[in-house]
Design a protein around this motif. Sequence first.
Motif, PDB file in Angstrom:
ATOM      1  N   UNK A 198       0.811  -1.220   0.000  1.00 43.34           N
ATOM      2  CA  UNK A 198       0.000   0.000   0.000  1.00 43.34           C
ATOM      3  C   UNK A 198       0.836   1.258   0.000  1.00 43.34           C
ATOM      4  N   UNK A 199       2.059   1.196   0.507  1.00 40.18           N
ATOM      5  CA  UNK A 199       2.954   2.345   0.378  1.00 40.18           C
ATOM      6  C   UNK A 199       3.313   2.583  -1.079  1.00 40.18           C
ATOM      7  N   UNK A 200       3.548   1.516  -1.832  1.00 40.22           N
ATOM      8  CA  UNK A 200       3.831   1.670  -3.263  1.00 40.22           C
ATOM      9  C   UNK A 200       2.621   2.256  -3.984  1.00 40.22           C
ATOM     10  N   UNK A 201       1.419   1.840  -3.584  1.00 37.30           N
ATOM     11  CA  UNK A 201       0.215   2.420  -4.179  1.00 37.30           C
ATOM     12  C   UNK A 201       0.136   3.918  -3.893  1.00 37.30           C
ATOM     13  N   UNK A 202       0.507   4.315  -2.673  1.00 38.86           N
ATOM     14  CA  UNK A 202       0.470   5.726  -2.314  1.00 38.86           C
ATOM     15  C   UNK A 202       1.477   6.520  -3.138  1.00 38.86           C
ATOM     16  N   UNK A 203       2.671   5.959  -3.329  1.00 41.66           N
ATOM     17  CA  UNK A 203       3.673   6.623  -4.169  1.00 41.66           C
ATOM     18  C   UNK A 203       3.192   6.729  -5.610  1.00 41.66           C
ATOM     19  N   UNK A 204       2.535   5.681  -6.084  1.00 37.38           N
ATOM     20  CA  UNK A 204       1.985   5.701  -7.441  1.00 37.38           C
ATOM     21  C   UNK A 204       0.936   6.798  -7.581  1.00 37.38           C
ATOM     22  N   UNK A 205       0.051   6.901  -6.592  1.00 37.96           N
ATOM     23  CA  UNK A 205      -1.001   7.916  -6.652  1.00 37.96           C
ATOM     24  C   UNK A 205      -0.409   9.316  -6.688  1.00 37.96           C
ATOM     25  N   UNK A 206       0.423   9.636  -5.712  1.00 39.92           N
ATOM     26  CA  UNK A 206       0.920  11.000  -5.593  1.00 39.92           C
ATOM     27  C   UNK A 206       1.988  11.316  -6.641  1.00 39.92           C
ATOM     28  N   UNK A 207       2.967  10.414  -6.791  1.00 36.58           N
ATOM     29  CA  UNK A 207       4.077  10.709  -7.680  1.00 36.58           C
ATOM     30  C   UNK A 207       3.751  10.581  -9.150  1.00 36.58           C
ATOM     31  N   UNK A 208       3.045   9.488  -9.518  1.00 34.46           N
ATOM     32  CA  UNK A 208       2.784   9.225 -10.935  1.00 34.46           C
ATOM     33  C   UNK A 208       1.437   9.762 -11.401  1.00 34.46           C
ATOM     34  N   UNK A 209       0.397   9.537 -10.598  1.00 37.38           N
ATOM     35  CA  UNK A 209      -0.953   9.826 -11.069  1.00 37.38           C
ATOM     36  C   UNK A 209      -1.372  11.272 -10.845  1.00 37.38           C
ATOM     37  N   UNK A 210      -0.811  11.934  -9.841  1.00 38.90           N
ATOM     38  CA  UNK A 210      -1.225  13.309  -9.539  1.00 38.90           C
ATOM     39  C   UNK A 210      -0.176  14.316  -9.994  1.00 38.90           C
ATOM     40  N   UNK A 211       1.034  14.213  -9.478  1.00 40.13           N
ATOM     41  CA  UNK A 211       2.044  15.230  -9.778  1.00 40.13           C
ATOM     42  C   UNK A 211       2.530  15.167 -11.220  1.00 40.13           C
ATOM     43  N   UNK A 212       2.580  13.964 -11.795  1.00 37.67           N
ATOM     44  CA  UNK A 212       3.132  13.846 -13.145  1.00 37.67           C
ATOM     45  C   UNK A 212       2.283  14.569 -14.183  1.00 37.67           C
ATOM     46  N   UNK A 213       0.966  14.572 -14.012  1.00 35.24           N
ATOM     47  CA  UNK A 213       0.123  15.312 -14.971  1.00 35.24           C
ATOM     48  C   UNK A 213      -0.409  16.610 -14.365  1.00 35.24           C
ATOM     49  N   UNK A 214       0.310  17.101 -13.349  1.00 32.66           N
ATOM     50  CA  UNK A 214      -0.067  18.342 -12.664  1.00 32.66           C
ATOM     51  C   UNK A 214      -1.495  18.306 -12.132  1.00 32.66           C
ATOM     52  N   UNK A 215      -1.924  17.127 -11.741  1.00 30.81           N
ATOM     53  CA  UNK A 215      -3.224  16.988 -11.104  1.00 30.81           C
ATOM     54  C   UNK A 215      -4.412  17.069 -12.034  1.00 30.81           C
ATOM     55  N   UNK A 216      -4.210  16.857 -13.338  1.00 37.73           N
ATOM     56  CA  UNK A 216      -5.305  17.049 -14.307  1.00 37.73           C
ATOM     57  C   UNK A 216      -6.452  16.069 -14.052  1.00 37.73           C
ATOM     58  N   UNK A 217      -6.149  14.792 -13.883  1.00 34.92           N
ATOM     59  CA  UNK A 217      -7.225  13.814 -13.680  1.00 34.92           C
ATOM     60  C   UNK A 217      -7.867  13.986 -12.320  1.00 34.92           C
ATOM     61  N   UNK A 218      -7.071  14.315 -11.309  1.00 33.29           N
ATOM     62  CA  UNK A 218      -7.638  14.584  -9.990  1.00 33.29           C
ATOM     63  C   UNK A 218      -8.567  15.785 -10.043  1.00 33.29           C
ATOM     64  N   UNK A 262       7.111  21.557  -2.694  1.00 35.42           N
ATOM     65  CA  UNK A 262       8.191  21.044  -1.849  1.00 35.42           C
ATOM     66  C   UNK A 262       8.970  19.946  -2.569  1.00 35.42           C
ATOM     67  N   UNK A 263       8.265  19.128  -3.357  1.00 36.50           N
ATOM     68  CA  UNK A 263       8.917  18.019  -4.045  1.00 36.50           C
ATOM     69  C   UNK A 263       9.874  18.500  -5.126  1.00 36.50           C
ATOM     70  N   UNK A 264       9.626  19.693  -5.655  1.00 39.89           N
ATOM     71  CA  UNK A 264      10.549  20.239  -6.649  1.00 39.89           C
ATOM     72  C   UNK A 264      11.917  20.513  -6.045  1.00 39.89           C
ATOM     73  N   UNK A 265      11.962  20.764  -4.754  1.00 37.51           N
ATOM     74  CA  UNK A 265      13.220  21.009  -4.059  1.00 37.51           C
ATOM     75  C   UNK A 265      13.807  19.728  -3.478  1.00 37.51           C
ATOM     76  N   UNK A 266      12.925  18.806  -3.056  1.00 38.10           N
ATOM     77  CA  UNK A 266      13.373  17.573  -2.399  1.00 38.10           C
ATOM     78  C   UNK A 266      12.404  16.449  -2.716  1.00 38.10           C
ATOM     79  N   UNK A 267      12.789  15.507  -3.588  1.00 36.20           N
ATOM     80  CA  UNK A 267      11.875  14.411  -3.960  1.00 36.20           C
ATOM     81  C   UNK A 267      11.415  13.566  -2.776  1.00 36.20           C
ATOM     82  N   UNK A 268      12.197  13.547  -1.689  1.00 33.72           N
ATOM     83  CA  UNK A 268      11.783  12.779  -0.514  1.00 33.72           C
ATOM     84  C   UNK A 268      10.455  13.261   0.057  1.00 33.72           C
ATOM     85  N   UNK A 269      10.075  14.485  -0.262  1.00 31.27           N
ATOM     86  CA  UNK A 269       8.810  15.006   0.259  1.00 31.27           C
ATOM     87  C   UNK A 269       7.627  14.204  -0.255  1.00 31.27           C
TER      88      UNK A 269
END
Length: 596
Positions: free
Chosen positions: A446-466, A510-517
């Motif tokens: 479920x942590x990988x799912x969370x990373x997928x949601x935030x990193x790939x599904x939301x931030x990658x398309x600048x939140x368009x689908x969200x 924040x992630x633009x400065x530090x991906x760990x965020x």
Amino acid sequence: MPRYTPPLRDQTFVLHELLAVTDAYQAMPAHASLDADTINQVVEASGTFCAEVLFPLNQSGDQEGCHFDPATHAVTTPKGFKEAWDSFCAAGWPSLHADPEFGGQGLPALLQNVFFEMQYSTNQAWAMYPGLTSGAYECLHAHGTPEQKQLYLPKLVSGEWTGTMCLTEAHCGTDLGLIRTRAVPKEDGTYALTGSKIFISSGEHDLSKNIVHLVLAKLPGAPEGTKGISLFLVPKFVPDAKGDAGERNGIFCTGIEHKMGIHANSTCQITMEDATGYLVAEPNKGLNAMFVMMNGARLGVGMQGLGLTEVAYQNAAAYAKDRRQGRALSESARTDQSADPIIVHPDVRKMLLTARAYAEGGRAFGYWVALEYDKSLHHPDEAVRNASSAMVGLMTPIVKAFMTDNGFQCASTCLQVFGGHGYIREWGMEQYVRDARINMIYEGTNTIQALDLLGRKVLRDNGATLRAFGEQVRAFVEDHGADEAMNEFITPLADLGDKLTKLTMEIGMKAMQNPDEVGAAAVDYLRVVGHLVYAYFWARMARIALDKESSGDPFYRAKLATARFYFARLLPETASSIRAARSGAAVLNALDADLF
């Protein structure tokens, strides 16, 4: 002894009153002739099969488990499993959603999803055998060659053959770029595969005549990492000239895992020694092809979380109404008895309502995602298909993670209702807790799912689908915001939508400065998005219940009461989740690794 009744009333409420599925299918030529009566008949019949055939085998299957014979590499499933499989196939259930070209009934994925929910409620371990077969079918249907489709799909659709997903290796787990299984081309166009896999659910058993393994491996000279992964079809028995199971292939089960739960599903260690395999899709593009099966499995695991939530709730509610212990704090419910049923106690009610709210909210959400999936496949408008496909992609990690987190919490909470009896095997509750725990781990933790949601599904398309989902929420808020009776639902829904928008922007900056965020915020972020989705569907269900409450049907009164509980008691979790997500990566990285 545990009990189960198919939740037909709530299922038909979601299908017809909330989602208006017959109207939705009118717009899809493939399903335009589907009417409400047919839908209801399929749901009712599938519920009967689950309750009468699968449920009686759940406890006995868990206690017996699977048996492995090292001498023959064979696995025998628990008593009654093979007969249940034969009944399943004889009734045509494996073909429910499959393409008619290959012997399927061509019914919507949504009806398959409804069926899966009840299979997972009644016997999750058994249900994984057809679940993985369905995933193998979908993968080959999308990426197999015409010859592969003609040979393998009718066998998978009939249930004569079953399928698996062979990904994981002991040293790499989810990091599939590190796999070592090799595929060497042969002169006849096939490949010789050598390597070992672990945690292969349904990898060996006695239910079907053949098992079709979909295996990830690397070709000689393949690029490093995930860019060098190819997908191969490796049957247990190589088909002969007639298309029947022929010679034994060089792929064997070398052991089964001794697990915490799902004992009746064979979780296998698989070894390949020059096993004959057939390339699926293009070389080095195997991961993209396998994602069809992986994403389908993630949606299926979410339904496992829902199924276990439902059955745990049913048993806990029945027990709470029957078990007498203590007196109500305010006024005794039964003065002619020496003790009251424990359902009079506020905390017992809270536990039951938590499970009920997550079950009914999850059902609305899971069925809606399945409807969106049907639209992505069959809607005649390409723009609608693309939008629905993007929405399913966005929601998949939420289905998998939010619903299984909730499922484990609810199974544990419902066990608590039983007190000491919940810890005892005969009541069945401890099995639900054990089975529910794996759902948070496999098919991507479920942590990988969370990373997928935030990193790939939301931030990658600048939140368009969200934002597209947010538009649905805003439209509902605007339509009903002036209705005083809806204020208790609309106000917190709108407020959470605004807070999520701000949180997303903040994390993105924040992630633009530090991906760990992203990693630091992802799990809490998914909880917030999950609650926004549930709050939206609970608000919609509350609207229907308010409109129909005057009918006198107690169903709508119960629906409204559960909606109020969700907004009052469960939605406030988002406040702490938002605060935690905002706390950032620094507090997690402050402690040196060698000090852990």
